[in-house]
Design a protein around this motif. Structure first.
Motif, short mmCIF file in Angstrom:
data_model
loop_
_atom_site.label_atom_id
_atom_site.label_comp_id
_atom_site.label_asym_id
_atom_site.label_seq_id
_atom_site.Cartn_x
_atom_site.Cartn_y
_atom_site.Cartn_z
N GLU A 196 0.85 -1.18 0.00
CA GLU A 196 0.00 0.00 0.00
C GLU A 196 0.88 1.23 0.00
O GLU A 196 1.88 1.28 0.72
N VAL A 197 0.50 2.20 -0.79
CA VAL A 197 1.12 3.51 -0.69
C VAL A 197 0.06 4.45 -0.16
O VAL A 197 -1.00 4.57 -0.75
N ASN A 198 0.34 5.07 0.97
CA ASN A 198 -0.67 5.86 1.66
C ASN A 198 -0.22 7.31 1.76
O ASN A 198 0.95 7.58 2.04
N GLN A 199 -1.15 8.22 1.53
CA GLN A 199 -0.83 9.65 1.63
C GLN A 199 -1.96 10.39 2.33
O GLN A 199 -3.12 10.32 1.89
N GLY A 200 -1.64 11.10 3.37
CA GLY A 200 -2.60 12.01 3.97
C GLY A 200 -2.50 13.36 3.30
O GLY A 200 -1.69 13.55 2.39
N ARG A 204 0.53 14.76 0.81
CA ARG A 204 0.36 15.18 -0.59
C ARG A 204 0.98 16.54 -0.81
O ARG A 204 1.59 16.82 -1.83
N HIS A 230 7.18 10.46 -2.32
CA HIS A 230 6.14 9.69 -2.99
C HIS A 230 6.67 8.94 -4.20
O HIS A 230 6.35 7.78 -4.42
N ASP B 104 -7.26 10.76 3.28
CA ASP B 104 -6.18 9.81 3.52
C ASP B 104 -6.23 8.78 2.40
O ASP B 104 -7.02 7.85 2.46
N ARG B 105 -5.44 8.98 1.39
CA ARG B 105 -5.57 8.14 0.19
C ARG B 105 -4.61 6.97 0.22
O ARG B 105 -3.44 7.13 0.59
N GLU B 107 -3.24 3.60 -2.08
CA GLU B 107 -3.20 2.83 -3.32
C GLU B 107 -2.60 1.48 -3.00
O GLU B 107 -1.48 1.38 -2.52
#
Lengths: 249, 584
Positions: A196-200, A204, A230, B104-105, B107
């Motif tokens: 999983e690649v997660n970004q809040g 971002r 990222h 909170d994305r 992938e």
């Protein structure tokens, strides 16, 4: 299988492709040119650098091993980044271990979070003492106590950030962290179930991301690599799954 | 595929992985959930909130804060709606990509090779809308790799087809699926011998059928004798757990359990008879009677444990057909559980004080279980090798189960020589603390607490002498000493991950500890971690284990030939709770 013979694969290893990060002009430089402070360098620092040249030595007095030179993965001699084709296991063994660049904002984030949380904790302790129990605490003591707690928390966060290290070994990923309770977790690339690649929202804004590697394990089922850039996170994810599919990992 | 992050070109069909929200190249294949997905997500959440909401409606008095609950419910609905809108998935050549989240994305990339089961769940409401909940599961871990709540039946079929089509070397024969992910593959709802002849047998696809064919007729490896079943009951002392649980239930209501009519009568009877007994006897007799009562109660508890053991482990047997291990036990409920030998991840040998007294040991297995197997409880999961077996028979039994295990040949390595000192010091500190508290509370008699140092120091000595590790070509073994001794046996190729760790106390003494992780659900909560190692030894050991783990993972991938799953040709829709298993 066909991956192994794909031309860009192996020569590209020491010089991987440019991440899709606007600020990152040079994704990778030869290890010799790696800055000494790998963890907190400017955003134009290399994506990968040899750990021996970076935080590893800086943190040597704190490392678990009494002998920092003994590395868990590679030959004791300094590995050369120009090892041949990674398609064969023998060549893969000659690959060096790379330290992944940590986004410099992560340190700031940790310090700010530590200050906020410790302040809240101080409030939670001091408020009942003064308001409910009526303990006559002078304002100066309250403020001094708060300052002390916040400073200690910030120092701890700073130290955690300095100790925090993500490495890409030839056959897997290693994450080292902890100031007092130190740990090094190694997950082989071939054991990764999914990623999983997660970004809040802040991630971002800063181009930061968290890469989570899931294995089938009971106790170490997830390994989180927080604070990667990222582009690096996506690159690493693709590379790990790619090699898994190619059987080269 | 180039090593660079795919910036839209998406070579070889690998899904774009660029900046979230950047749909370059994804548009053609990107899929969303069914437009009514939010409804199902919401219903799923409401099911958990139903009780509080009903309580609010019934008992509510129109206070302002009660509105907060309503506001929260509305916010929840909005969130569910937005999240379901943001859900996207698409299929690459070798992986499924799921992207979700608003703020909170996330992938998620799931390689096809790791998807071993596709489970559809349809309630009546799902059927009304012509949709289904799709869960993609792998062998390990507690959570599905991906949940799609909900997609149309057509979309589900398309996904299945794509999974089947886009995998280049999908095994066409049952054999391919049979090997599965080399010990990680779990047949979801596929008939294990446990449910042979069950209702869903007819609907299960060919591969699962093939799995049932044994290589040769099963041979019995172990049978639990009646005497050992009784001994197991005495050792396990489950009666105590049961009584404790009963007390917990009694007092959970909050009120005095004596108010319950039946218990009230019992309580009164007890008090009256006790009162008359106390009145008629002297102190010596009372003490004697109290002792007898206490011992009697303890014996009763052990007796209860024996009864429980007789019920659950009656006629325990372990069979092996050359590939699959099967256990069968139970008096009222007969439980059969099985696992292929390749799925065996770890074996734990337990030896407590009573074990030693009886000259027996307990052998437990850790098996890689799939999500559904975990959720469905213990039924089909192999848990035991032998609940109780004579110590002398253990090596032969283990070798029969797994030829790589040769207990006598293990070269046990001791832990750090200063381990006893650390343990002993800790024991002394604890005893000193306990004594200080007791002396402060009751006076000089509290000094008696110092006596607890004696068993404590014996335990420390035993720990330091017996704790050890061994690593050979096949096996990594950890022995944790103490009054209760635990031995973990892990096949090298089954190691999933390795952790090297040092506490501040470890570092002060130049020590560290090493933990190995295996797949599946552990029957023993304790992890296979070697404590009190010399730091250099620990690092060296961790390195060798890490290499073993990586080699094991590589071997597994090669052996499987990826992918390790196969979609079935037939479906079973007859399951009671609406689950359709597409066992791989």
């Amino acid at each position: 299988m066909s991956r192994v013979s794909t031309p860009p694969e192996d020569p590209a290893l020491p010089v991987p492709a440019v991440p899709a990060e606007p600020g990152a002009a040079s994704p990778l430089s030869p290890p010799a040119a790696a800055p000494t402070e790998g963890a907190a360098g400017p955003s134009t620092q290399p994506v990968l650098s040899l750990p021996e040249a970076t935080t590893h030595q800086a943190a040597a007095p704190n490392t678990i091993s009494a002998e920092p030179g003994v590395r868990a993965d590679g030959p004791a001699a300094a590995p050369t980044p120009t090892g041949g084709s990674a398609g064969t296991p023998a060549a893969a063994a000659a690959e060096p271990t790379w330290a992944l660049a940590i986004h410099p904002r992560l340190g700031t984030l940790w310090v700010v979070a530590a200050v906020v949380w410790s302040s809240l904790a101080w409030l939670a302790v001091a408020t009942p003492l003064v308001v409910v129990l009526g303990v006559p605490l002078p304002g100066l003591v309250v403020v001094a106590g708060w300052a002390l707690v916040a400073t200690l928390a910030a120092a701890h966060a700073r130290a955690s950030f300095r100790r925090y290290r993500c490495e890409l070994a030839p056959d897997g990923v290693r994450v080292c962290r902890g100031v007092f309770w130190q740990s090094e977790v190694f997950v082989p690339g071939a054991r990764i179930q999914h990623t999983e690649v997660n970004q809040g929202p802040l991630d971002r804004r800063w181009g930061m991301a968290k890469l989570v590697l899931h294995t089938a394990g009971v106790h170490l089922g997830t390994l989180s690599l927080v604070g990667l850039r990222h582009g690096d996170a996506a690159w690493l994810r693709d590379r790990l799954l790619e090699r898994q599919a190619g059987g080269a990992l | 595929v180039s090593d660079g992050p795919p910036a839209g070109s998406a070579p070889q069909g690998v899904a774009p992985t660029g900046v979230p929200g950047d749909p370059i190249g994804a548009g053609a294949r990107e899929r969303r959930l069914h437009p009514f997905s939010w409804l199902f997500v919401l219903l799923g959440q409401l099911r958990q909130m139903a009780l509080p909401l009903v309580a609010l409606l019934v008992f509510g008095r129109g206070e302002w804060w009660e509105l907060l609950g309503v506001v929260a419910a509305v916010a929840l609905a909005a969130h569910a709606f937005v999240v379901s809108l943001s859900f996207r998935y698409w299929l690459g050549t070798r992986e499924l990509v799921v992207r979700e989240g608003l703020f909170d994305r996330t992938e998620r990339h799931v390689p096809f090779a790791r998807i071993q089961n596709v489970v559809q769940r349809q309630t009546l409401l799902h059927r009304l809308f012509g949709v289904t909940e799709l869960r993609l599961e792998s062998a390990g871990g507690a959570n599905p790799e991906a949940v799609m709540n909900v997609v149309t039946l057509a979309a589900a079929a398309e996904l299945e087809r794509a999974l089947r089509d886009e995998v280049p070397s999908l095994p066409a024969t049952a054999d391919g699926a049979e090997q599965g992910l080399a010990g990680l593959e779990t047949p979801v709802l596929a008939p294990s011998p446990a449910d042979g002849g069950g209702p869903q047998e007819g609907g299960v696809a060919g591969p699962a059928r093939g799995r049932r064919r044994s290589l040769r007729s099963p041979t019995n490896l172990f049978r639990l004798s009646l005497g050992d079943t009784v001994r197991f009951g005495l050792i396990s002392n489950r009666g105590m757990v049961l009584v404790a649980a009963a007390f917990g239930v009694l007092f959970q209501g909050g009120g005095d359990p004596r108010d319950l009519p039946g218990l009230r009568w019992l309580w009164d009877l007890l008090r009256e008879s006790l009162g008359s007994f106390v009145d008629g006897h002297g102190p010596v007799e009372l003490v004697a009677a109290g002792t007898v009562a206490l011992v009697g109660a303890l014996l009763l508890l052990r007796l209860l444990s024996v009864v429980l053991a007789l019920n659950s482990l009656w006629d325990f047997r372990l069979d092996f057909d050359g590939e699959r291990l099967t256990t069968e036990h139970g008096l009222l409920t007969r439980i059969r559980a099985g696992a292929t030998r390749a799925k065996l991840q770890q074996i734990a040998i337990e030896e407590g004080i009573l074990h030693r007294w009886f000259g027996r040991q307990t052998l437990r297995a850790t098996v890689a279980a799939g999500v559904v197997a975990v959720n469905e409880g213990d039924g089909t999961r192999l848990r035991w090798i032998a609940p109780l077996v004579e110590k002398g028979r253990v090596p032969a039994l283990l070798t029969a189960v797994e030829p790589g295990i040769l207990l006598e040949r293990l070269a046990w390595q001791p832990i750090h020589p200063k381990a006893f000192g650390r343990r002993a010091r800790r024991t002394c500190q604890l005893v000193a603390l306990l004594t200080a508290v007791l002396v402060a509370a009751v006076g000089a008699e509290g000094l008696l607490a110092l006596l607890t140092a004696v068993p404590g120091l014996f335990a420390a000595r035993r720990f330091a002498r017996r704790t050890a590790w061994a690593l050979d070509d096949e096996l990594f073994a950890v022995r944790l000493g103490g009054y209760r001794e635990l031995v973990f046996l892990v096949r090298r190729e089954k190691i999933q991950a390795v952790r090297l760790r040092a506490t501040p106390f470890d570092r002060r003494h130049g020590m560290a500890r090493v933990l190995v992780d295996v797949a599946g659900v552990s029957e023993v909560a304790t992890a296979a971690e070697v404590p009190y190692l010399d730091a250099r030894v620990a690092r060296e050991l961790a390195a060798r284990l890490a290499a073993a783990a990586a080699a094991g993972g590589r071997a597994e991938l090669l052996r499987v030939g990826r992918p390790g799953w196969q979609l079935p040709t037939a479906r079973s829709l007859a399951d009671t709770d609406g689950q359709t298993a597409l066992a791989g």
